[in-house]
Design a protein around this motif. Structure first.
Motif, PDB file in Angstrom:
ATOM      1  N   GLN A  47       0.846  -1.191   0.000  1.00 21.26           N
ATOM      2  CA  GLN A  47       0.000   0.000   0.000  1.00 21.26           C
ATOM      3  C   GLN A  47       0.881   1.241   0.000  1.00 21.26           C
ATOM      4  OE1 GLN A  47      -3.593   0.630  -0.053  1.00 21.26           O
ATOM      5  NE2 GLN A  47      -2.551   2.528  -0.587  1.00 21.26           N
ATOM      6  N   ARG A  48       0.815   2.016  -1.088  1.00 24.01           N
ATOM      7  CA  ARG A  48       1.548   3.279  -1.167  1.00 24.01           C
ATOM      8  C   ARG A  48       0.701   4.392  -0.554  1.00 24.01           C
ATOM      9  NH1 ARG A  48       2.146   0.620  -5.970  1.00 24.01           N
ATOM     10  NH2 ARG A  48       0.340   1.724  -6.803  1.00 24.01           N
ATOM     11  N   LEU A  49       1.364   5.296   0.166  1.00 21.26           N
ATOM     12  CA  LEU A  49       0.656   6.368   0.866  1.00 21.26           C
ATOM     13  C   LEU A  49       1.214   7.723   0.448  1.00 21.26           C
ATOM     14  CD1 LEU A  49       0.471   4.847   4.473  1.00 21.26           C
ATOM     15  CD2 LEU A  49      -1.352   4.937   2.764  1.00 21.26           C
ATOM     16  N   PRO A  50       0.350   8.697   0.171  1.00 21.73           N
ATOM     17  CA  PRO A  50       0.809  10.054  -0.161  1.00 21.73           C
ATOM     18  C   PRO A  50       1.298  10.771   1.094  1.00 21.73           C
ATOM     19  CG  PRO A  50      -1.578   9.993  -0.042  1.00 21.73           C
ATOM     20  CD  PRO A  50      -1.118   8.575   0.150  1.00 21.73           C
ATOM     21  N   PRO A  51       1.931  11.937   0.940  1.00 21.96           N
ATOM     22  CA  PRO A  51       2.432  12.663   2.122  1.00 21.96           C
ATOM     23  C   PRO A  51       1.356  13.013   3.135  1.00 21.96           C
ATOM     24  CG  PRO A  51       3.428  13.535   0.121  1.00 21.96           C
ATOM     25  CD  PRO A  51       2.364  12.577  -0.325  1.00 21.96           C
ATOM     26  N   ALA A  52       0.104  13.126   2.704  1.00 31.14           N
ATOM     27  CA  ALA A  52      -0.961  13.531   3.622  1.00 31.14           C
ATOM     28  C   ALA A  52      -1.412  12.405   4.540  1.00 31.14           C
ATOM     29  CB  ALA A  52      -2.159  14.058   2.835  1.00 31.14           C
ATOM     30  N   LEU A  53      -0.919  11.178   4.345  1.00 25.29           N
ATOM     31  CA  LEU A  53      -1.363  10.044   5.151  1.00 25.29           C
ATOM     32  C   LEU A  53      -0.168   9.256   5.668  1.00 25.29           C
ATOM     33  CD1 LEU A  53      -4.296   8.636   2.965  1.00 25.29           C
ATOM     34  CD2 LEU A  53      -4.486  10.063   5.002  1.00 25.29           C
ATOM     35  N   PHE A  54      -0.347   8.636   6.818  1.00 20.99           N
ATOM     36  CA  PHE A  54       0.644   7.700   7.329  1.00 20.99           C
ATOM     37  C   PHE A  54      -0.086   6.568   8.045  1.00 20.99           C
ATOM     38  CE2 PHE A  54      -0.009  10.788  10.720  1.00 20.99           C
ATOM     39  CZ  PHE A  54      -0.110  10.008  11.853  1.00 20.99           C
ATOM     40  N   LEU A  55       0.584   5.435   8.125  1.00 21.08           N
ATOM     41  CA  LEU A  55      -0.008   4.274   8.776  1.00 21.08           C
ATOM     42  C   LEU A  55      -0.147   4.530  10.273  1.00 21.08           C
ATOM     43  CD1 LEU A  55      -0.864   1.214   8.552  1.00 21.08           C
ATOM     44  CD2 LEU A  55       1.489   0.700   9.209  1.00 21.08           C
ATOM     45  N   ASP A  56      -1.326   4.228  10.809  1.00 24.71           N
ATOM     46  CA  ASP A  56      -1.566   4.341  12.243  1.00 24.71           C
ATOM     47  C   ASP A  56      -1.160   3.016  12.891  1.00 24.71           C
ATOM     48  OD1 ASP A  56      -2.529   4.565  14.829  1.00 24.71           O
ATOM     49  OD2 ASP A  56      -4.279   5.729  14.223  1.00 24.71           O
ATOM     50  N   PRO A  57       0.029   2.934  13.497  1.00 23.10           N
ATOM     51  CA  PRO A  57       0.505   1.631  13.988  1.00 23.10           C
ATOM     52  C   PRO A  57      -0.328   1.072  15.124  1.00 23.10           C
ATOM     53  CG  PRO A  57       1.954   3.396  14.724  1.00 23.10           C
ATOM     54  CD  PRO A  57       0.979   4.014  13.782  1.00 23.10           C
ATOM     55  N   TYR A  58      -0.908   1.932  15.945  1.00 24.31           N
ATOM     56  CA  TYR A  58      -1.666   1.452  17.095  1.00 24.31           C
ATOM     57  C   TYR A  58      -3.007   0.869  16.650  1.00 24.31           C
ATOM     58  CZ  TYR A  58       1.795   4.679  18.927  1.00 24.31           C
ATOM     59  OH  TYR A  58       2.969   5.331  19.175  1.00 24.31           O
ATOM     60  N   ALA A  59      -3.713   1.592  15.796  1.00 28.38           N
ATOM     61  CA  ALA A  59      -4.977   1.064  15.285  1.00 28.38           C
ATOM     62  C   ALA A  59      -4.751  -0.161  14.414  1.00 28.38           C
ATOM     63  CB  ALA A  59      -5.716   2.149  14.496  1.00 28.38           C
ATOM     64  N   PHE A  60      -3.628  -0.202  13.700  1.00 29.76           N
ATOM     65  CA  PHE A  60      -3.330  -1.361  12.859  1.00 29.76           C
ATOM     66  C   PHE A  60      -3.202  -2.623  13.704  1.00 29.76           C
ATOM     67  CE2 PHE A  60      -0.484  -4.280  10.724  1.00 29.76           C
ATOM     68  CZ  PHE A  60      -0.994  -4.303   9.440  1.00 29.76           C
ATOM     69  N   ARG A  61      -2.503  -2.511  14.812  1.00 31.83           N
ATOM     70  CA  ARG A  61      -2.328  -3.679  15.676  1.00 31.83           C
ATOM     71  C   ARG A  61      -3.663  -4.138  16.250  1.00 31.83           C
ATOM     72  NH1 ARG A  61      -1.899  -4.503  21.058  1.00 31.83           N
ATOM     73  NH2 ARG A  61      -0.703  -6.327  21.747  1.00 31.83           N
ATOM     74  N   ILE A  62      -4.498  -3.185  16.648  1.00 33.40           N
ATOM     75  CA  ILE A  62      -5.782  -3.553  17.244  1.00 33.40           C
ATOM     76  C   ILE A  62      -6.694  -4.214  16.214  1.00 33.40           C
ATOM     77  CG2 ILE A  62      -7.882  -2.622  18.278  1.00 33.40           C
ATOM     78  CD1 ILE A  62      -6.163  -0.513  19.631  1.00 33.40           C
ATOM     79  N   GLN A  63      -6.766  -3.637  15.013  1.00 36.81           N
ATOM     80  CA  GLN A  63      -7.699  -4.139  14.010  1.00 36.81           C
ATOM     81  C   GLN A  63      -7.280  -5.484  13.436  1.00 36.81           C
ATOM     82  OE1 GLN A  63      -8.753  -1.317  10.976  1.00 36.81           O
ATOM     83  NE2 GLN A  63      -9.043   0.359  12.423  1.00 36.81           N
ATOM     84  N   ASN A  64      -5.976  -5.726  13.316  1.00 34.37           N
ATOM     85  CA  ASN A  64      -5.518  -6.912  12.602  1.00 34.37           C
ATOM     86  C   ASN A  64      -4.979  -8.022  13.502  1.00 34.37           C
ATOM     87  OD1 ASN A  64      -5.595  -6.203   9.526  1.00 34.37           O
ATOM     88  ND2 ASN A  64      -4.772  -4.383  10.522  1.00 34.37           N
ATOM     89  N   THR A  65      -4.772  -7.748  14.770  1.00 36.15           N
ATOM     90  CA  THR A  65      -4.284  -8.801  15.662  1.00 36.15           C
ATOM     91  C   THR A  65      -5.191  -9.043  16.854  1.00 36.15           C
ATOM     92  OG1 THR A  65      -2.933  -7.240  16.938  1.00 36.15           O
ATOM     93  CG2 THR A  65      -1.900  -8.295  15.029  1.00 36.15           C
ATOM     94  N   VAL A  66      -5.940  -8.021  17.263  1.00 33.70           N
ATOM     95  CA  VAL A  66      -6.800  -8.164  18.435  1.00 33.70           C
ATOM     96  C   VAL A  66      -8.247  -8.424  18.032  1.00 33.70           C
ATOM     97  CG1 VAL A  66      -7.647  -7.049  20.522  1.00 33.70           C
ATOM     98  CG2 VAL A  66      -5.283  -6.696  19.796  1.00 33.70           C
ATOM     99  N   LEU A  67      -8.759  -7.611  17.092  1.00 33.89           N
ATOM    100  CA  LEU A  67     -10.164  -7.714  16.719  1.00 33.89           C
ATOM    101  C   LEU A  67     -10.417  -8.725  15.611  1.00 33.89           C
ATOM    102  CD1 LEU A  67     -11.146  -3.929  16.741  1.00 33.89           C
ATOM    103  CD2 LEU A  67     -11.358  -5.609  18.574  1.00 33.89           C
ATOM    104  N   ALA A  68      -9.387  -9.194  14.928  1.00 31.77           N
ATOM    105  CA  ALA A  68      -9.596 -10.090  13.790  1.00 31.77           C
ATOM    106  C   ALA A  68      -8.707 -11.323  13.874  1.00 31.77           C
ATOM    107  CB  ALA A  68      -9.329  -9.348  12.483  1.00 31.77           C
ATOM    108  N   PRO A  69      -8.814 -12.106  14.952  1.00 30.06           N
ATOM    109  CA  PRO A  69      -8.044 -13.348  15.012  1.00 30.06           C
ATOM    110  C   PRO A  69      -8.711 -14.433  14.168  1.00 30.06           C
ATOM    111  CG  PRO A  69      -9.346 -13.088  16.996  1.00 30.06           C
ATOM    112  CD  PRO A  69      -9.579 -11.864  16.164  1.00 30.06           C
ATOM    113  N   PRO A  70      -7.955 -15.372  13.562  1.00 32.12           N
ATOM    114  CA  PRO A  70      -6.491 -15.361  13.542  1.00 32.12           C
ATOM    115  C   PRO A  70      -5.961 -14.318  12.572  1.00 32.12           C
ATOM    116  CG  PRO A  70      -7.315 -17.158  12.220  1.00 32.12           C
ATOM    117  CD  PRO A  70      -8.526 -16.540  12.864  1.00 32.12           C
ATOM    118  N   ALA A  71      -4.820 -13.785  12.861  1.00 32.17           N
ATOM    119  CA  ALA A  71      -4.277 -12.705  12.042  1.00 32.17           C
ATOM    120  C   ALA A  71      -3.940 -13.215  10.645  1.00 32.17           C
ATOM    121  CB  ALA A  71      -3.033 -12.123  12.702  1.00 32.17           C
TER     122      ALA A  71
END
Length: 366
Positions: A40-64
């Motif tokens: 996923q390429r991101l423009p300067p106006a956006l950056f990956l949210d590492p905290y929400a990423f961990r919650i959405q993909n490892t905590v709320l959506a098991p198995p990862a």
């Protein structure tokens, strides 16, 4: 159900939406010597949210579904767009280099003519006056450094042995025959959803002289200002549309090429430069996780682009107007002045009331 990948923005409108990527089961069933990846390429106006990423993909959506994650590019979680060159240092450095080059060129010309040995060449008006295009080029080069990307290695999912119809159709598709994969069993139509939460940066305001509301010769455009205040969602002055590339899915295959790769229908081999187009991502590479010298003959195989995959996602973000700065200062000064006068009037009234009460009390005592 379509057997192609799809992507969309969820949680809109918001400054921290998520890019929802839906992957068919066939994408996550590569040969044994291949690994599935999502870029996923991101423009300067956006950056990956590492905290929400961990919650959405490892905590709320098991198995990862994600095995590894690699951040490509510079990481900055707090600053606004333009943080790589906030003071124009890149532009000043470019001006200095160009000025030095011109001075050396003139010095060489003077020396070649046999004149002015050891004479110092003074800067001219051309050296001290730079065009706007040069500054723009330098700004764009600095801004390119703010493009980032996220590389996700996904867990492969093998085709189940109890699904012979799907296996037979996949085998026919590999040989180049036309098959309707969307008519396979429900297990093959199951899709894997990967969520990529992002966070928006503050956009720099529209510069003075660049078409703002107060840049016209007639002064402030009150009609346009009223339109922006009453209908902000339909206004281009208060918002800016940020274009987001749709993600790229590919297989990274090692070793000798197999027929399954060479004859896979509607897929083709790509080079890293196609995944990270230049010059926006000249500072970014796929190393790591892939080695730069490629000792294992790594090949990238991805689905052929479709019209939908070529169209970017659009995110509307708020943006200021620097031409309204003087008006904002005047309004702020007026509000502060009125508030100060109101406080003074109320204080004067309170003092008058206290004095009347004290005067009445003294009269009663007398």
């Amino acid at each position: 159900m379509s057997m192609s990948m799809s992507a969309s923005l969820s949680g809109m409108p918001s400054l921290h939406p998520s890019i929802q990527v839906s992957l068919p089961a066939s994408h996550l069933s590569p040969p044994a010597h291949c690994r599935p990846f999502l870029l996923q390429r991101l423009p300067p106006a956006l950056f990956l949210d590492p905290y929400a990423f961990r919650i959405q993909n490892t905590v709320l959506a098991p198995p990862a579904h994600i095995r590894n994650i690699t951040h490509l590019g510079l990481t900055e979680l707090e600053r606004a767009v333009g943080w790589t060159d906030p003071t124009g240092a890149t532009r000043r450095a470019d001006r200095f280099v160009r000025r030095l080059q011109r001075q050396r060129k003139r010095a060489d010309e003077v020396k070649a003519l046999g004149q002015g040995q050891g004479e110092r060449v003074n800067p001219t008006e051309e050296d001290n006056k730079e065009t706007e295009s040069f500054d723009l080029d330098a700004s764009l080069r600095a801004l390119n450094l703010e493009h980032t990307a996220v590389l996700l290695e996904l867990h492969p999912q093998a085709i189940k042995e109890e699904d012979p119809a799907l296996a037979e159709k996949v085998f026919k598709a590999i040989k180049g025959e036309d098959v309707a994969l969307e008519e396979t069993s429900p297990s093959s139509r199951k899709k894997t959803v990967v969520s990529i939460p992002v966070h928006a940066r503050y956009l720099p305001p529209l510069a003075v002289g660049k078409g703002g509301l107060a840049d016209s010769g007639r002064g402030l455009d009150l009609g346009a200002l009223r339109e922006q205040v009453l209908r902000p969602n339909g206004s281009g002055g208060l918002y800016d549309d940020v274009l987001i590339d749709r993600p790229d899915f590919f297989w990274a295959c090692e070793g000798e090429m197999t027929q399954q790769e060479a004859f896979k229908q509607d897929w083709s081999f790509v080079q890293p430069a196609e995944l990270l187009p230049q010059p926006l991502y000249a500072h970014v590479s796929l190393t790591p996780p892939f080695p730069s010298f490629n000792p294992h003959n790594i090949r990238f195989l991805r689905p052929n682009p479709t019209d939908e995959s070529r169209s970017p996602l659009v995110l509307r973000l708020p943006r200021g107007d620097a031409s309204l700065g003087p008006l904002l200062q005047a309004v702020t000064f007026g509000v502060v002045l009125l508030a100060t006068l109101a406080v003074m009037v109320q204080a004067s009234r309170a003092v008058s009331v206290v004095r009347r009460v004290e005067r009445g009390r003294r009269l009663k005592e007398e």
